[in-house]
Design an enzyme around this catalytic site. Structure first.
Site, PDB file in Angstrom:
ATOM      1  N   ARG A 116       0.837  -1.203   0.000  1.00 30.39           N
ATOM      2  CA  ARG A 116       0.000   0.000   0.000  1.00 30.39           C
ATOM      3  C   ARG A 116       0.869   1.248   0.000  1.00 30.39           C
ATOM      4  O   ARG A 116       1.762   1.394   0.833  1.00 30.39           O
ATOM      5  CB  ARG A 116      -0.903   0.020   1.244  1.00 30.39           C
ATOM      6  CG  ARG A 116      -1.680   1.312   1.479  1.00 30.39           C
ATOM      7  CD  ARG A 116      -2.996   1.268   0.765  1.00 30.39           C
ATOM      8  NE  ARG A 116      -3.771   2.510   0.856  1.00 30.39           N
ATOM      9  CZ  ARG A 116      -4.781   2.716   1.696  1.00 30.39           C
ATOM     10  NH1 ARG A 116      -5.115   1.773   2.552  1.00 30.39           N
ATOM     11  NH2 ARG A 116      -5.459   3.850   1.684  1.00 30.39           N
ATOM     12  N   ARG A 167      -5.533   1.611  -4.607  1.00 30.73           N
ATOM     13  CA  ARG A 167      -4.671   0.988  -3.601  1.00 30.73           C
ATOM     14  C   ARG A 167      -4.624  -0.525  -3.809  1.00 30.73           C
ATOM     15  O   ARG A 167      -5.618  -1.142  -4.226  1.00 30.73           O
ATOM     16  CB  ARG A 167      -5.121   1.320  -2.183  1.00 30.73           C
ATOM     17  CG  ARG A 167      -6.494   0.851  -1.719  1.00 30.73           C
ATOM     18  CD  ARG A 167      -7.717   1.598  -2.225  1.00 30.73           C
ATOM     19  NE  ARG A 167      -7.761   3.026  -1.971  1.00 30.73           N
ATOM     20  CZ  ARG A 167      -8.316   3.568  -0.899  1.00 30.73           C
ATOM     21  NH1 ARG A 167      -8.922   2.820  -0.024  1.00 30.73           N
ATOM     22  NH2 ARG A 167      -8.306   4.865  -0.732  1.00 30.73           N
ATOM     23  N   ASP A 178      -6.715  -2.112   1.209  1.00 26.89           N
ATOM     24  CA  ASP A 178      -7.179  -1.181   2.240  1.00 26.89           C
ATOM     25  C   ASP A 178      -7.903  -2.018   3.286  1.00 26.89           C
ATOM     26  O   ASP A 178      -8.777  -2.815   2.950  1.00 26.89           O
ATOM     27  CB  ASP A 178      -8.125  -0.174   1.588  1.00 26.89           C
ATOM     28  CG  ASP A 178      -8.793   0.778   2.571  1.00 26.89           C
ATOM     29  OD1 ASP A 178      -8.133   1.204   3.531  1.00 26.89           O
ATOM     30  OD2 ASP A 178      -9.980   1.100   2.352  1.00 26.89           O
ATOM     31  N   ASP A 198     -10.085  -1.543   6.732  1.00 25.86           N
ATOM     32  CA  ASP A 198     -10.762  -0.583   7.585  1.00 25.86           C
ATOM     33  C   ASP A 198     -11.420  -1.301   8.765  1.00 25.86           C
ATOM     34  O   ASP A 198     -12.197  -2.248   8.578  1.00 25.86           O
ATOM     35  CB  ASP A 198     -11.828   0.183   6.791  1.00 25.86           C
ATOM     36  CG  ASP A 198     -11.228   1.130   5.759  1.00 25.86           C
ATOM     37  OD1 ASP A 198     -10.090   1.594   5.979  1.00 25.86           O
ATOM     38  OD2 ASP A 198     -11.884   1.394   4.744  1.00 25.86           O
TER      39      ASP A 198
END
Ligand code: X6L
Ligand code: MG
Ligand code: MG
Length: 182
Positions: free
Chosen positions: A91, A100, A103, A105
């Site tokens: 990343r 990207r 990712d 989250d």
């Protein structure tokens, strides 16, 4: 289990997305790296969905998925482990909302709340994003005890559209690895 639980384990939910390189392979590597962490066990993985980019639309389509974890890490420690995995998988933080390799989250940890510079829990925008909610609904059962089931289903009902999301591949974790646990 609730926000005041004294258990050493939490159930955590993470959203993953990828739109550069071999997206499916990268998501699988992210799951393996999470599961290889001595204090993280990947419990369930959603299907993989191909989704149209939102926020910054002029970029390749994403693959998105969600996973449920059991962890003895505190949320801040889990976030650090997630950032390390993003970095290991290449990343590069360049364009805000831009493409990207991967990712990760952090969405939800046992219904706990945080509001610091570093971490907000529950994730403040999870309820607005179909590419988060649709995968999440695969892995959150009605019996979930910290309120996530109601959040996911109320948010999905309130969404204008779940368009721009198509099933890419069903995915049953664990995928021929089985090294976790003991
Ligand atoms: C107005 C303004 C409406 C901003 C939406 C939504 C911004 C989502 C950023 C927004 C807005 C984001 C993914 C993505 C991104 C992903 C898909 C973000 C951060 N990540 N699109 N766009 N999947 N399909 O994982 O989530 S950038
Ligand atoms: Mg994101
Ligand atoms: Mg992120």
């Amino acid at each position: 289990m609730n926000a005041h639980s004294t258990s050493e384990f939490s159930e955590a939910y993470i959203a993953l997305g990828a739109n550069l390189g071999d997206r499916e392979q990268t998501l699988l590597e992210a799951l393996n790296l999470l599961d290889e962490h001595p204090q993280i066990k990947v419990l369930r993985g959603s299907a993989l969905y191909e989704t149209e980019p939102v926020g910054y639309v002029d970029q390749p389509a994403f693959l998105n998925m969600a996973v449920a974890l059991q962890t003895s890490l505190q949320p801040e420690q889990l976030l650090t482990a997630m950032l390390e995995i993003e970095n290991r998988l290449g990343r590069v933080r360049d364009v805000r909302w831009g493409p990207r390799t991967v990712d990760l989250d952090l969405l939800w940890v046992n219904g706990e709340t945080r509001d610091t510079e570093l971490l907000q829990l529950p994730h403040p925008r999870m309820g607005e994003r179909a590419f988060v909610l649709v995968p999440l609904s695969d892995i959150v059962s009605e019996g979930e005890t910290t309120g996530l089931y109601d959040v996911v289903h109320a948010s999905l009902s309130a969404l204008d559209g779940k368009g721009g999301i198509r099933l890419w591949k069903t995915c049953n974790w664990p995928i021929a690895s089985g090294h976790s646990g003991s």
